[in-house]
Design a protein around this motif. Sequence first.
Motif, PDB file in Angstrom:
ATOM      1  N   CYS A  76      91.897  21.521 105.600  1.00  0.00           N
ATOM      2  CA  CYS A  76      90.703  22.434 106.211  1.00  0.00           C
ATOM      3  C   CYS A  76      90.377  23.306 105.237  1.00  0.00           C
ATOM      4  CB  CYS A  76      91.219  23.183 107.477  1.00  0.00           C
ATOM      5  SG  CYS A  76      89.709  23.867 108.466  1.00  0.00           S
ATOM      6  N   TRP A 100      89.078  32.359 115.719  1.00  0.00           N
ATOM      7  CA  TRP A 100      89.309  31.054 115.151  1.00  0.00           C
ATOM      8  C   TRP A 100      90.477  30.133 115.870  1.00  0.00           C
ATOM      9  CZ3 TRP A 100      94.380  30.050 112.126  1.00  0.00           C
ATOM     10  CH2 TRP A 100      94.134  28.838 111.406  1.00  0.00           C
ATOM     11  N   PRO A 104      87.258  26.079 118.605  1.00  0.00           N
ATOM     12  CA  PRO A 104      87.314  25.017 117.505  1.00  0.00           C
ATOM     13  C   PRO A 104      86.211  24.875 116.867  1.00  0.00           C
ATOM     14  CG  PRO A 104      87.908  24.014 119.847  1.00  0.00           C
ATOM     15  CD  PRO A 104      87.350  25.290 119.907  1.00  0.00           C
ATOM     16  N   SER A 113      85.405  24.797 110.248  1.00  0.00           N
ATOM     17  CA  SER A 113      85.978  24.883 111.248  1.00  0.00           C
ATOM     18  C   SER A 113      87.048  23.750 111.787  1.00  0.00           C
ATOM     19  CB  SER A 113      84.754  24.958 112.614  1.00  0.00           C
ATOM     20  OG  SER A 113      84.262  23.732 112.557  1.00  0.00           O
ATOM     21  N   LEU A 114      87.700  23.924 112.653  1.00  0.00           N
ATOM     22  CA  LEU A 114      88.588  22.798 113.130  1.00  0.00           C
ATOM     23  C   LEU A 114      87.725  21.500 113.604  1.00  0.00           C
ATOM     24  CD1 LEU A 114      91.629  22.209 113.921  1.00  0.00           C
ATOM     25  CD2 LEU A 114      91.004  23.240 116.086  1.00  0.00           C
ATOM     26  N   ARG A 115      86.650  21.823 114.269  1.00  0.00           N
ATOM     27  CA  ARG A 115      85.897  20.867 114.667  1.00  0.00           C
ATOM     28  C   ARG A 115      85.385  20.055 113.423  1.00  0.00           C
ATOM     29  NH1 ARG A 115      82.484  22.696 118.882  1.00  0.00           N
ATOM     30  NH2 ARG A 115      84.348  22.035 120.123  1.00  0.00           N
ATOM     31  N   ARG A 118      88.243  17.657 111.982  1.00  0.00           N
ATOM     32  CA  ARG A 118      88.197  16.760 113.019  1.00  0.00           C
ATOM     33  C   ARG A 118      87.207  15.596 112.944  1.00  0.00           C
ATOM     34  NH1 ARG A 118      85.365  14.614 116.515  1.00  0.00           N
ATOM     35  NH2 ARG A 118      84.928  16.403 117.579  1.00  0.00           N
ATOM     36  N   ASP A 142      97.421  19.745 109.033  1.00  0.00           N
ATOM     37  CA  ASP A 142      96.064  19.757 109.776  1.00  0.00           C
ATOM     38  C   ASP A 142      95.276  18.591 109.897  1.00  0.00           C
ATOM     39  OD1 ASP A 142      95.476  20.276 107.112  1.00  0.00           O
ATOM     40  OD2 ASP A 142      94.238  21.989 107.401  1.00  0.00           O
ATOM     41  N   ALA A 146      94.124  16.727 113.354  1.00  0.00           N
ATOM     42  CA  ALA A 146      92.895  16.141 113.386  1.00  0.00           C
ATOM     43  C   ALA A 146      92.634  14.770 113.745  1.00  0.00           C
ATOM     44  CB  ALA A 146      92.018  16.704 112.215  1.00  0.00           C
ATOM     45  N   ASP A 156      89.148  19.000 121.055  1.00  0.00           N
ATOM     46  CA  ASP A 156      89.410  19.726 119.420  1.00  0.00           C
ATOM     47  C   ASP A 156      90.703  20.694 119.440  1.00  0.00           C
ATOM     48  OD1 ASP A 156      87.648  18.346 118.123  1.00  0.00           O
ATOM     49  OD2 ASP A 156      85.816  19.525 118.547  1.00  0.00           O
ATOM     50  N   ALA A 159      94.415  20.311 118.935  1.00  0.00           N
ATOM     51  CA  ALA A 159      95.291  20.336 117.701  1.00  0.00           C
ATOM     52  C   ALA A 159      96.167  21.300 117.693  1.00  0.00           C
ATOM     53  CB  ALA A 159      94.297  20.568 116.459  1.00  0.00           C
ATOM     54  N   TRP A 160      95.804  22.585 118.037  1.00  0.00           N
ATOM     55  CA  TRP A 160      96.930  23.567 118.083  1.00  0.00           C
ATOM     56  C   TRP A 160      98.031  23.493 118.850  1.00  0.00           C
ATOM     57  CZ3 TRP A 160      95.351  25.958 114.322  1.00  0.00           C
ATOM     58  CH2 TRP A 160      93.995  26.701 114.192  1.00  0.00           C
TER      59      TRP A 160
END
Length: 190
Positions: A76, A100, A104, A113-115, A118, A142, A146, A156, A159-160
């Motif tokens: 990421c 954050w 997501p 972003s995390l999204r 992914r 990461d 994803a 999403d 993922a955490w």
Amino acid sequence: MTVRLTLISPATSEALREVRFDDDGPLDPAGVARAEALAHAVGPSPRAYASPSRRCRRTAEALGLPAEPVEALAGCAMGRWRGRTLEAVAAAEEAAVAAWLSDPAAAPHGGESLRDLRVRVGAWMDGLRDDTGRVTAVAEPDVIRAATVHALAAPDAMAWRLDVRPLTAVHLTGRAGRWNLRAGEPLGQP
């Protein structure tokens, strides 16, 4: 034919030990030695890829994989947080870190972003043709999170909730956009 995708997390590095947003630093000597010791556990793969980071490419090399770097498997993009520890960022930007971690779609660091991560990783996975067969990729933690979220069609934010330890494998099999998961076995174990 089914796609058999094995995602291997990189060996240890200083950034990982310090909980620092990756700065493309090298593996530490212990990480290299551990990866080399596990090379026997990684079966041959007609297609081998790696996140373009130095630590993923070096891990692939130590495991004996002639891995092609693939930009779609990059970690990421962390914008202005890159190279900083999570502790330092949280102390300086508490609200941004909270956003954050809870949204997501948020990218308060000015990166990805995390999204977005992914979606990018999922597009790469879904682009693997059904006749691809066995694929091995050494990828950032990461990216593995994803990919797992994408494979399971999970929200999403899940993922955490996934831990990816150094030098572990996640196995995904798929055909026609449907993925199955065999999770997190240490390399060198059945």
